[in-house]
Enzyme design. Structure first.
Site, short mmCIF file in Angstrom:
data_model
loop_
_atom_site.label_atom_id
_atom_site.label_comp_id
_atom_site.label_asym_id
_atom_site.label_seq_id
_atom_site.Cartn_x
_atom_site.Cartn_y
_atom_site.Cartn_z
N ARG A 100 -48.47 -24.23 102.17
CA ARG A 100 -49.21 -24.38 103.42
C ARG A 100 -49.72 -25.79 103.60
O ARG A 100 -49.81 -26.28 104.72
CB ARG A 100 -50.39 -23.41 103.45
N SER A 137 -54.28 -14.10 102.60
CA SER A 137 -54.76 -12.71 102.55
C SER A 137 -56.28 -12.65 102.53
O SER A 137 -56.89 -11.80 103.17
CB SER A 137 -54.21 -12.00 101.31
#
Length: 169
Positions: A100, A137
């Site tokens: 990311r 998450s």
């Protein structure tokens, strides 16, 4: 037998590991992209006894199976131990990880070098889609806990599971 193995070709295998608590659209993007590059993609829920997950390992496996069924070449299971041992046991030469940000790279590079040094397993990094570059998450669970809209961050079946577990998602 049909397919690549019957023709004498080696089946290209890779593993996408994670805790997947829960699986997000970011995870799914990386798995989908890996499934186009490899004949078989093993999605492995790594078991960490010291972490208390929102979903049980079996629930995570079921959710992942449901959202990856369309790919046709994804196998899902759990594993407790070193990822490189999983790879050696199944003759998997490659780990696929999504990145990311630069901060991910720093950590993942160390893991990739350790895994390669231990076993010769290679790690391939796929940059995340800009749409999901912020997604984790943990962030999904936090936003869901406070009643925020996460419908664009997780597959519908995961959204339903989160609603059932948290009540506000």
């Amino acid at each position: 037998m049909t397919g690549p193995e019957s023709e004498g070709n080696q089946v290209r295998r890779a593993v996408c590991p994670g805790s997947f608590d829960p699986i997000t659209n970011g995870h799914l993007d990386i798995i989908a992209r890996a499934s186009r590059l490899y004949d078989v993609v093993h999605v492995v829920v790594m078991i960490n006894q010291s972490k208390k997950g929102l979903f049980t390992v079996d629930e995570r496996i079921e959710l992942i199976r449901e959202v990856t069924a369309e790919f046709g070449n994804v196998q899902v299971e759990a594993y407790h131990g070193l990822l490189v041992d999983y790879c050696k046991q199944r003759d998997i030469p490659a780990i696929v990880k999504g990145l990311r940000a630069v901060s991910d790279f720093d950590y993942e590079l160390q893991m990739a070098q350790m895994n390669n040094g231990l076993s010769g397993v290679e790690t391939l990094f796929i940059p995340t889609s800009p749409t999901y570059s912020f997604l984790s998450s943990s962030l999904v669970k936090e936003v869901a806990t406070w009643g925020g809209d996460i419908s664009h961050l997780v597959p519908p079946v995961v959204l339903d599971a989160l609603k059932g577990r948290i009540g506000k998602a």
